[in-house]
Design a protein around this motif. Structure first.
Motif, PDB file in Angstrom:
ATOM      1  N   THR A 106       0.804  -1.294   0.290  1.00  0.00           N
ATOM      2  CA  THR A 106      -0.012  -0.188   0.069  1.00  0.00           C
ATOM      3  C   THR A 106       0.878   1.430  -0.201  1.00  0.00           C
ATOM      4  OG1 THR A 106      -0.087   0.164   2.335  1.00  0.00           O
ATOM      5  CG2 THR A 106      -1.958  -1.208   1.173  1.00  0.00           C
ATOM      6  N   MET A 107       2.362   1.089   0.386  1.00  0.00           N
ATOM      7  CA  MET A 107       2.974   2.408   0.168  1.00  0.00           C
ATOM      8  C   MET A 107       3.632   2.620  -1.099  1.00  0.00           C
ATOM      9  SD  MET A 107       5.466   1.619   3.602  1.00  0.00           S
ATOM     10  CE  MET A 107       6.593   3.208   3.157  1.00  0.00           C
ATOM     11  N   LEU A 108       3.462   1.574  -1.980  1.00  0.00           N
ATOM     12  CA  LEU A 108       3.738   1.934  -3.482  1.00  0.00           C
ATOM     13  C   LEU A 108       2.854   1.979  -4.280  1.00  0.00           C
ATOM     14  CD1 LEU A 108       6.122  -1.109  -3.480  1.00  0.00           C
ATOM     15  CD2 LEU A 108       6.817   1.167  -3.103  1.00  0.00           C
ATOM     16  N   PHE A 109       1.384   1.455  -4.195  1.00  0.00           N
ATOM     17  CA  PHE A 109       0.326   1.600  -5.099  1.00  0.00           C
ATOM     18  C   PHE A 109      -1.011   1.887  -4.246  1.00  0.00           C
ATOM     19  CE2 PHE A 109       3.331  -1.953  -6.522  1.00  0.00           C
ATOM     20  CZ  PHE A 109       3.220  -1.454  -7.700  1.00  0.00           C
ATOM     21  N   HIS A 110      -1.617   2.891  -5.054  1.00  0.00           N
ATOM     22  CA  HIS A 110      -3.072   3.314  -4.293  1.00  0.00           C
ATOM     23  C   HIS A 110      -3.983   3.132  -5.634  1.00  0.00           C
ATOM     24  CE1 HIS A 110      -5.778   6.526  -2.997  1.00  0.00           C
ATOM     25  NE2 HIS A 110      -5.228   6.463  -1.767  1.00  0.00           N
ATOM     26  N   GLY A 111      -5.167   2.978  -4.962  1.00  0.00           N
ATOM     27  CA  GLY A 111      -6.445   2.817  -5.912  1.00  0.00           C
ATOM     28  C   GLY A 111      -6.835   3.884  -6.581  1.00  0.00           C
ATOM     29  N   GLY A 112      -6.540   5.225  -6.388  1.00  0.00           N
ATOM     30  CA  GLY A 112      -6.734   6.474  -7.071  1.00  0.00           C
ATOM     31  C   GLY A 112      -7.900   7.067  -6.279  1.00  0.00           C
ATOM     32  N   LEU A 113      -8.062   8.244  -6.952  1.00  0.00           N
ATOM     33  CA  LEU A 113      -8.936   9.252  -6.169  1.00  0.00           C
ATOM     34  C   LEU A 113     -10.395   8.976  -6.546  1.00  0.00           C
ATOM     35  CD1 LEU A 113      -9.574  11.777  -4.617  1.00  0.00           C
ATOM     36  CD2 LEU A 113      -9.634  13.039  -6.842  1.00  0.00           C
ATOM     37  N   VAL A 114     -10.816   8.366  -7.434  1.00  0.00           N
ATOM     38  CA  VAL A 114     -12.133   8.311  -8.088  1.00  0.00           C
ATOM     39  C   VAL A 114     -12.845   6.982  -6.981  1.00  0.00           C
ATOM     40  CG1 VAL A 114     -13.853   7.518  -9.686  1.00  0.00           C
ATOM     41  CG2 VAL A 114     -12.147   9.359 -10.101  1.00  0.00           C
ATOM     42  N   PRO A 115     -12.037   5.762  -7.118  1.00  0.00           N
ATOM     43  CA  PRO A 115     -12.570   4.781  -6.340  1.00  0.00           C
ATOM     44  C   PRO A 115     -12.577   5.086  -4.747  1.00  0.00           C
ATOM     45  CG  PRO A 115     -10.946   3.971  -7.977  1.00  0.00           C
ATOM     46  CD  PRO A 115     -10.959   5.466  -7.956  1.00  0.00           C
ATOM     47  N   TRP A 116     -11.797   5.824  -4.269  1.00  0.00           N
ATOM     48  CA  TRP A 116     -11.567   6.176  -2.884  1.00  0.00           C
ATOM     49  C   TRP A 116     -12.800   7.097  -2.570  1.00  0.00           C
ATOM     50  CZ3 TRP A 116      -8.844  11.068  -0.934  1.00  0.00           C
ATOM     51  CH2 TRP A 116      -8.910  11.174   0.248  1.00  0.00           C
ATOM     52  N   TYR A 117     -13.013   8.061  -3.481  1.00  0.00           N
ATOM     53  CA  TYR A 117     -14.383   8.829  -3.386  1.00  0.00           C
ATOM     54  C   TYR A 117     -15.534   8.018  -3.471  1.00  0.00           C
ATOM     55  CZ  TYR A 117     -17.606  12.606  -3.988  1.00  0.00           C
ATOM     56  OH  TYR A 117     -18.773  13.545  -3.937  1.00  0.00           O
ATOM     57  N   LEU A 118     -15.719   7.169  -4.283  1.00  0.00           N
ATOM     58  CA  LEU A 118     -16.959   6.521  -4.406  1.00  0.00           C
ATOM     59  C   LEU A 118     -17.112   5.568  -3.183  1.00  0.00           C
ATOM     60  CD1 LEU A 118     -17.021   5.539  -8.104  1.00  0.00           C
ATOM     61  CD2 LEU A 118     -18.231   7.349  -7.139  1.00  0.00           C
TER      62      LEU A 118
END
Length: 317
Positions: free
Chosen positions: A138-150
């Motif tokens: 999780t320190m290297l990869f992130h799901g992105g802003l849109v999935p996080w917001y949804l």
């Protein structure tokens, strides 16, 4: 005998001077003073800008425009703070939101991070490498802003306090620091002896591990406090209610409004009338002073634990 005593008296100050520089790393006087000079320069590099911000907040706007930024203002003024006091209700509410989120979030973070770090620090925990890999991933990869917001919106967390607390609840880097402290500082034999005496895992964690971990917990507590207190981006994404705006997001909005008025996109005739009475530069500095005040006050009380936690938690053995 008198001559011998005089020689010993003359030698003793030299020995004292040598011992002064003979630390754990056996530093020479040149290296010692070099380190002191470098640390002094770094300290000044941190303190001087802060002093400039504070002094600028007490400067008259017209004097600032005429003479520029100065450590000793040509004309003192409290107009920037008077201007902020016009929105005292919003500032007080923002302080309350930030304080609540910081206190609750930091306490919950310390609890969850220590509960996660303790098992993965135990050599007899069978799946610790898998869990550590997931944390590091999780320190290297992130799901992105849109999935996080949804995800947060679907969970009903928009315009709630939990939306401000959950995103920073477990920081992988802080978890690794705590895990390293548990693995390298607390002897496994101590845990084994407690188990032989009949202590349960929960009792070992609460009565042995946590009391011995105050330095690293204070360090991580400071990290989490800074993360929660300085967070304005989460409010920008998830908060649209005026009642839940924290102090940092309020500061961000003030600066954004100032930039917009000075950008030339607004109605210039209306803007010219506003800017004549608006302390554009000094109010930014005043908001910065208001925003960092509590952290500056709290830090000296936990500074010693902060240094011990970084030192002990980062050195193996």
């Amino acid at each position: 005998m008198t001559q011998l005593a005089e020689k010993q008296t003359a030698i003793r100050p030299e020995r004292v001077r040598r011992k002064k520089f003979m630390g754990a790393q056996s530093l020479s006087p040149a290296a010692y003073y070099t380190i002191i000079i470098c640390l002094t320069i770094l300290s000044l590099a941190c303190i001087v800008p802060l002093l400039l911000v504070i002094m600028t907040s007490f400067t008259d706007e017209s004097s600032l425009t005429l003479h520029g930024y100065q450590f000793i203002p040509a004309k003192f003024s409290l107009y920037a703070y008077d201007y902020l006091m016009n929105d005292f209700d919003k500032i007080a509410r923002g302080y309350g939101i930030s304080a609540f989120v910081t206190i609750v979030g930091t306490a919950a973070s310390l609890l969850l991070i220590s509960l996660f770090a303790y098992p993965v620090s135990r050599p007899d925990f069978p799946y610790r490498n898998i869990f550590l890999f997931l944390v590091f991933f999780t320190m290297l990869f992130h799901g992105g802003l849109v999935p996080w917001y949804l995800i947060y919106v679907k969970a009903g967390l928009k315009n709630t306090m939990m939306a401000l607390i959950l995103p920073s609840l477990i920081v992988p880097f802080n978890l690794i620091i705590v895990r390293t402290f548990f693995a390298n500082t607390i002897p496994h034999a101590l845990v084994e002896s407690a188990k032989i005496d009949g202590a349960s895992e929960w009792r070992i964690y609460a009565r042995i591990i946590m009391p011995l971990s105050l330095p690293v917990l204070a360090t991580i507590g400071l990290f989490q406090t800074l993360i929660y207190w300085n967070d304005w981006y989460t409010s920008l994404i998830f908060i649209s209610s005026e009642k839940l705006v924290n102090i940092q997001y309020l500061l961000y909005r003030v600066i954004s409004d100032m930039n917009y008025l000075n950008s030339g996109f607004a109605n210039q005739q209306a803007v010219d009338g506003v800017l004549k009475t608006l302390p554009a530069q000094t109010v930014r500095m005043a908001m910065a002073v208001v925003g960092i005040g509590p952290i500056v006050i709290v830090y000296p009380f936990i500074a010693k634990y902060f240094v011990r936690g970084l030192t002990v938690g980062a050195v193996k053995g």
